[in-house]
Design an enzyme around this catalytic site. Structure first.
Site, short mmCIF file in Angstrom:
data_model
loop_
_atom_site.label_atom_id
_atom_site.label_comp_id
_atom_site.label_asym_id
_atom_site.label_seq_id
_atom_site.Cartn_x
_atom_site.Cartn_y
_atom_site.Cartn_z
N HIS A 162 11.55 9.79 -6.46
CA HIS A 162 11.71 11.14 -5.90
C HIS A 162 10.93 11.29 -4.59
O HIS A 162 10.58 12.40 -4.18
CB HIS A 162 11.31 12.23 -6.92
CG HIS A 162 12.30 12.32 -8.07
ND1 HIS A 162 12.23 13.27 -9.05
CD2 HIS A 162 13.39 11.57 -8.37
CE1 HIS A 162 13.23 13.10 -9.92
NE2 HIS A 162 13.95 12.07 -9.51
N TYR B 220 14.81 15.14 -2.72
CA TYR B 220 13.53 15.73 -3.14
C TYR B 220 12.58 15.97 -1.98
O TYR B 220 11.59 16.70 -2.13
CB TYR B 220 12.84 14.85 -4.20
CG TYR B 220 13.48 15.02 -5.57
CD1 TYR B 220 12.97 15.93 -6.49
CD2 TYR B 220 14.60 14.28 -5.94
CE1 TYR B 220 13.56 16.10 -7.74
CE2 TYR B 220 15.21 14.44 -7.17
CZ TYR B 220 14.68 15.35 -8.07
OH TYR B 220 15.27 15.51 -9.30
N CYS C 85 16.36 5.58 -11.50
CA CYS C 85 16.66 6.94 -11.06
C CYS C 85 17.99 6.91 -10.34
O CYS C 85 18.36 5.91 -9.73
CB CYS C 85 15.56 7.39 -10.11
SG CYS C 85 15.80 9.08 -9.56
N ARG D 21 10.20 22.56 -19.77
CA ARG D 21 10.60 22.47 -18.35
C ARG D 21 10.59 23.85 -17.70
O ARG D 21 10.15 24.01 -16.56
CB ARG D 21 12.00 21.84 -18.25
CG ARG D 21 12.53 21.80 -16.84
CD ARG D 21 13.88 21.11 -16.80
NE ARG D 21 14.43 21.03 -15.46
CZ ARG D 21 15.57 20.43 -15.17
NH1 ARG D 21 16.27 19.84 -16.13
NH2 ARG D 21 16.04 20.39 -13.94
N ASN E 244 11.61 11.24 -16.84
CA ASN E 244 10.80 11.70 -15.72
C ASN E 244 9.39 12.06 -16.17
O ASN E 244 9.20 12.39 -17.32
CB ASN E 244 11.45 12.94 -15.09
CG ASN E 244 12.48 12.54 -14.06
OD1 ASN E 244 12.30 11.57 -13.35
ND2 ASN E 244 13.55 13.32 -13.97
C1 G6P Z 1 18.35 14.22 -10.50
C2 G6P Z 1 17.13 13.35 -10.68
C3 G6P Z 1 16.79 13.14 -12.11
C4 G6P Z 1 16.70 14.47 -12.81
C5 G6P Z 1 17.99 15.23 -12.64
C6 G6P Z 1 17.85 16.64 -13.17
O1 G6P Z 1 19.46 13.53 -10.76
O2 G6P Z 1 17.26 12.13 -10.06
O3 G6P Z 1 15.55 12.49 -12.17
O4 G6P Z 1 16.45 14.28 -14.17
O5 G6P Z 1 18.35 15.34 -11.32
O6 G6P Z 1 19.10 17.18 -13.37
P1 G6P Z 1 19.27 18.49 -14.21
O7 G6P Z 1 20.71 18.71 -14.37
O8 G6P Z 1 18.53 18.28 -15.51
O9 G6P Z 1 18.60 19.56 -13.41
#
Ligand code: G6P
Length: 444
Positions: free
Chosen positions: A202, A256, A172, A96, A150
């Site tokens: 998103h 998003y 989601c 990531r 995701n």
């Molecule tokens: C949001 C999105 C998710 C994503 C998450 C990331 O909730 O809807 O799809 O995985 O944020 O959160 P993080 O704490 O991993 O940055």
């Protein structure tokens, strides 16, 4: 069927698992989970042990007869499961971090599900999910696959269009997060609100908002424009929009959408974060280390408050209500990712869309939306094209398709920039891309 439900959670060592366990505990009276199988891979073994033991303590504290099994054997977990949930991250947070850092160097937004990051997360993840679907066909062909991994929209569509598993739903927390944010701003109980959600994962919009059945979209737009109802998620900047732009838009964007409507500002912010060593992946790495230290405490028997600093707030509510509604044929309305089937005009029938659905024992039945407003239809279409070409690239390992996907993404300014980013990211993620590098040693 043996009495009670068998759930298999792939990526069970995730720090989000206590959310899910809490959700099952809260709903046990109507959702009798008999077995919860938390599955992970060798690299995730230590985390699986830690979070799995916390899950066992939580269940014991609640006094419920839910058996929690921890395993590295996916097939054993899938055997005769009723529901399979996927919350895995191929390449872990290190991958990531690359998705987020590399595009920024080339002047493009670095985000894990949008733009180049979204493409690469799809390239790494889709082959693994298709493998899981193959195992399901053999070991639990009647189970529902609930995908939280995701990019959830693309992953769901890949399963729908490229496997025999048709009982798949993408989930989601963005829609529920928007609802909670608005309820909070209006100081009303969220149960009084209803939002007409439609779009893609998103990339979802709230087309209308109702309070006790009466449309209040104009008031909500006013509040959003004046900055009095500024909702976001933990992982996304809360920067506000130009008030006149929001009034012109007239519908609710999701958090998003800032990547598309505030691209320049987001990019500047991301550059700053990258300079400080604080990309979201790096921040999450820190949060994860702290969370797992907390999870290790043998006296901890509930989901700790600190989990709320992750972006996935309300995730367990969304997941467990969905399972509850399928299992109990509740026929309530929930926004999920499912086959479009004509619900949103202009999107292929076999594509996944994120839309309000009636949730039945036979799955989600999308509520017809018709045409999206003209001002957003083009963007949604462009993202759907990006998603479809990305899925093709993920399945075939075709370089030209990957380049095409990146070039048509609205966040990427030219074919040349797309190529530079693509080459660098392919190299960086090589070990997780067997379809592009068949001779390399690859990991899942
Ligand atoms: C949001 C999105 C998710 C994503 C998450 C990331 O909730 O809807 O799809 O995985 O944020 O959160 P993080 O704490 O991993 O940055």
């Amino acid at each position: 069927m043996t009495k009670g439900i068998k759930i298999a959670t792939i990526g069970g060592g995730s720090s989000y698992t206590p959310e899910l366990v809490e959700g099952f505990i809260k709903r046990y009276d109507r959702l009798p989970v008999r077995e919860l199988w938390l599955v992970d891979i060798e690299e995730g073994k230590e985390k699986l042990e830690i979070v799995g033991n916390l899950a066992k303590r939580m269940v014991k504290e609640a006094g419920l007869p839910i058996e929690v099994h921890l395993t590295l054997d996916r097939r054993e977990a899938l055997k005769d499961a009723d529901f399979v949930t996927t919350q895995l991250r191929v390449g872990l947070l290190e991958a990531r971090a690359k998705d987020e850092r590399i595009p920024i160097k080339h002047g493009v937004v670095g985000q894990e599900t949008n733009g180049p990051g979204g493409l690469f997360k799809a390239l790494r993840t889709i082959p693994v999910i298709l493998d899981i679907a193959k195992d399901m066909e053999e070991l639990c062909p009647d189970a529902w696959l609930l995908n939280f991994t995701n990019p959830a929209g693309m992953v769901t569509e890949a399963v729908l269009r490229h496997t025999n598993i048709q009982k798949v739903i993408g989930l989601c927390n963005v829609p529920i997060g928007m609802k909670m944010g608005i309820a909070n701003a209006l100081e009303v109980d969220p149960s009084r609100l209803h939002i007409d959600f439609a779009g893609l994962n998103h990339m979802v919009y709230g087309l209308n908002v109702y309070l006790d059945g009466v449309s209040i979209i104009d008031d909500v737009i006013e509040k959003l424009a004046s900055g009095d109802a500024n909702y976001t998620m933990r992982n996304i900047s809360d920067m506000g929009y130009d008030p006149e732009f929001i009034k012109g838009l007239g519908i609710l964007p999701c958090p998003y959408h800032r990547y598309y409507y505030k691209t320049k500002n987001i990019l500047e912010e991301e550059k700053e974060h990258a300079k400080e060593g604080k990309t979201r992946a790096e921040v999450v790495q820190q949060i994860e280390n702290e969370l797992f230290e907390i999870y290790k405490n043998p006296d901890l028997k509930e989901k700790p408050k600190q989990l709320e600093s992750r972006g996935g707030a309300f995730y367990s509510d969304a997941a467990c209500s969905l399972i509850d509604s399928i299992y109990n044929d509740r026929r309530d309305i929930q926004p999920v990712n499912t086959r479009n089937n004509g619900a949103i005009a202009g999107i292929p029938a076999d594509s996944a869309v994120e839309v309000n659905c009636v949730i039945t024992k036979d799955g989600p039945k999308p509520i017809t939306v018709g045409e999206l407003p003209i001002a957003v239809n083009g963007l949604v279409q462009a993202i759907k094209s990006f998603e479809r070409v990305s899925i093709e690239a993920a399945i075939t390992g075709d370089y030209n398709k990957a380049l095409l996907a990146l070039t048509i993404n609205p966040l990427v300014p030219s074919d040349e920039v797309a190529r530079v980013i693509l080459d660098e990211m392919l190299e960086a993620h090589k070990e997780y891309l067997p379809q592009f590098f068949p001779k390399e040693t690859v990991k899942n």
